[in-house]
Design an enzyme around this catalytic site. Structure first.
Site: not given
Length: 339
Positions: A136, A161
């Site tokens: 990501s 995350y």
């Protein structure tokens, strides 16, 4: 793609997800079989995930086999996949979302940490030719150097995350080094388009605009994002899958040692959030009521992908500006929701 690969089978995790379903569709459209897995959790409406699966079955039922399972459960994963043969893996399953990681950290530990190790172990046991996995743009944290390059430091994550995605990259580096397992990590930048996720800004904005409710605009609108259309993302994923990194111990993008490649996959264009809202307003034919709010914890003000390495190695060339992609999303959204 070489003709001899058209008969191969690919394992796709997160096959009921936004990107996973789109990648599975593209793989089958070019003649490959897909074994899909997804735990169908209720992070967002399971009905949307099931609708994506129904489309895959309707279009390519003869090439698509699906298992509802949680890949963080190694015993269940091993048992379900025992009858299947596959040559490559596209590992897109994960617990997504920056803000939700503040509320439910254990979900990220199970899926993004334990689950990723399980997929690495599976790839090693099966001796697959290549595993492409989802990282990501969140790994760049509060990086202020634009655009983000794969060589930039990524050791200051601002959300759990992001930390789990950075950990996935590090674990993959270890497996590539120890077991010469060909791996490619893709740092996705804000993906949008038809069949997207309800927790993403594009969906939330469209839903609220069409129901005459205010949209929440964080950092008072001073946000920039590298919005990347789903078709461009899928093209990049497949281009990477077809080109496993060579095992020659040479230095490469991101400072890793082959056979582990890391790439940014984005639109190479950082758009002002207020510009995106204007394009969406035009596509929907309505004006948004804007509720300007401060920055959310764990969020970053800007993202911008340097895709030089991915373009060099695969020919990746995104071709969908928001002026084209957003109206496509808007048309699909109206049809799907009936709004």
């Amino acid at each position: 793609m070489a003709n001899d690969m058209k008969e191969t089978t690919v394992l796709v995790t997160g096959a009921a997800g936004f990107i996973g379903a789109a990648v599975a569709e593209a793989l089958m459209a070019r003649g490959q079989a897909v074994v899909g897995i997804d735990n169908l959790n209720d992070y967002y409406a399971v009905s949307l995930k099931q609708a994506r699966l129904d489309r895959l079955t309707a279009s390519h039922g003869d090439r698509f086999q699906f298992h509802a399972l949680d890949f963080s459960d190694m015993a269940a994963l091993t048992a379900a996949l025992a009858p299947h043969h596959f040559d490559r893996i596209v590992h897109l399953g994960a617990q997504a979302g920056v803000r939700y990681s503040l509320e439910n950290p254990q979900a990220y530990v199970a899926s993004n940490l334990a689950g990723h190790v399980n997929m690495l172990e599976l790839a090693r046991a099966r001796q697959v030719a290549h595993m492409v996995y989802a990282s990501s743009s969140s790994v760049y944290g509060g990086n202020t150097k634009m655009p983000f390059a794969v060589e930039d430091r990524t050791d200051h994550p601002v959300s759990l995350y992001a930390a789990t995605k950075k950990a996935d990259e590090l674990m993959s580096e270890t497996y590539a080094h120890l077991f010469r397992l060909p791996l490619t990590g893709l740092r996705f930048f804000t993906v949008y388009g038809p069949w997207g996720r309800p927790d993403m800004a594009m969906w939330k904005f469209a839903e609220r605009i069409l129901t005459d409710r205010p949209i929440d605009v964080y950092n008072h609108g001073e946000m920039h994002r590298d919005f990347t259309y789903i078709d461009d993302i899928v093209g990049g994923v497949l281009a990477c899958l077809d080109r496993p990194p060579a095992d020659d111990d040479a230095p490469k993008a991101g400072g890793s040692v082959k056979p582990h490649a890391l790439y940014n996959i984005g639109n190479n264009c950082s758009e002002h959030l207020l510009r995106l809202i204007e394009v969406l307003e035009d596509a929907l034919g309505r004006k948004a009521q804007r509720n300007l709010l401060p920055m959310q914890p764990g969020d970053v003000p800007a993202t911008y992908a340097d895709i030089t390495a991915l373009t060099r190695d695969t020919g990746y060339a995104p071709s969908t500006p928001i002026e084209i992609g957003v109206p496509r999303f808007a048309d699909w959204f109206r049809a799907y929701t009936g709004l």
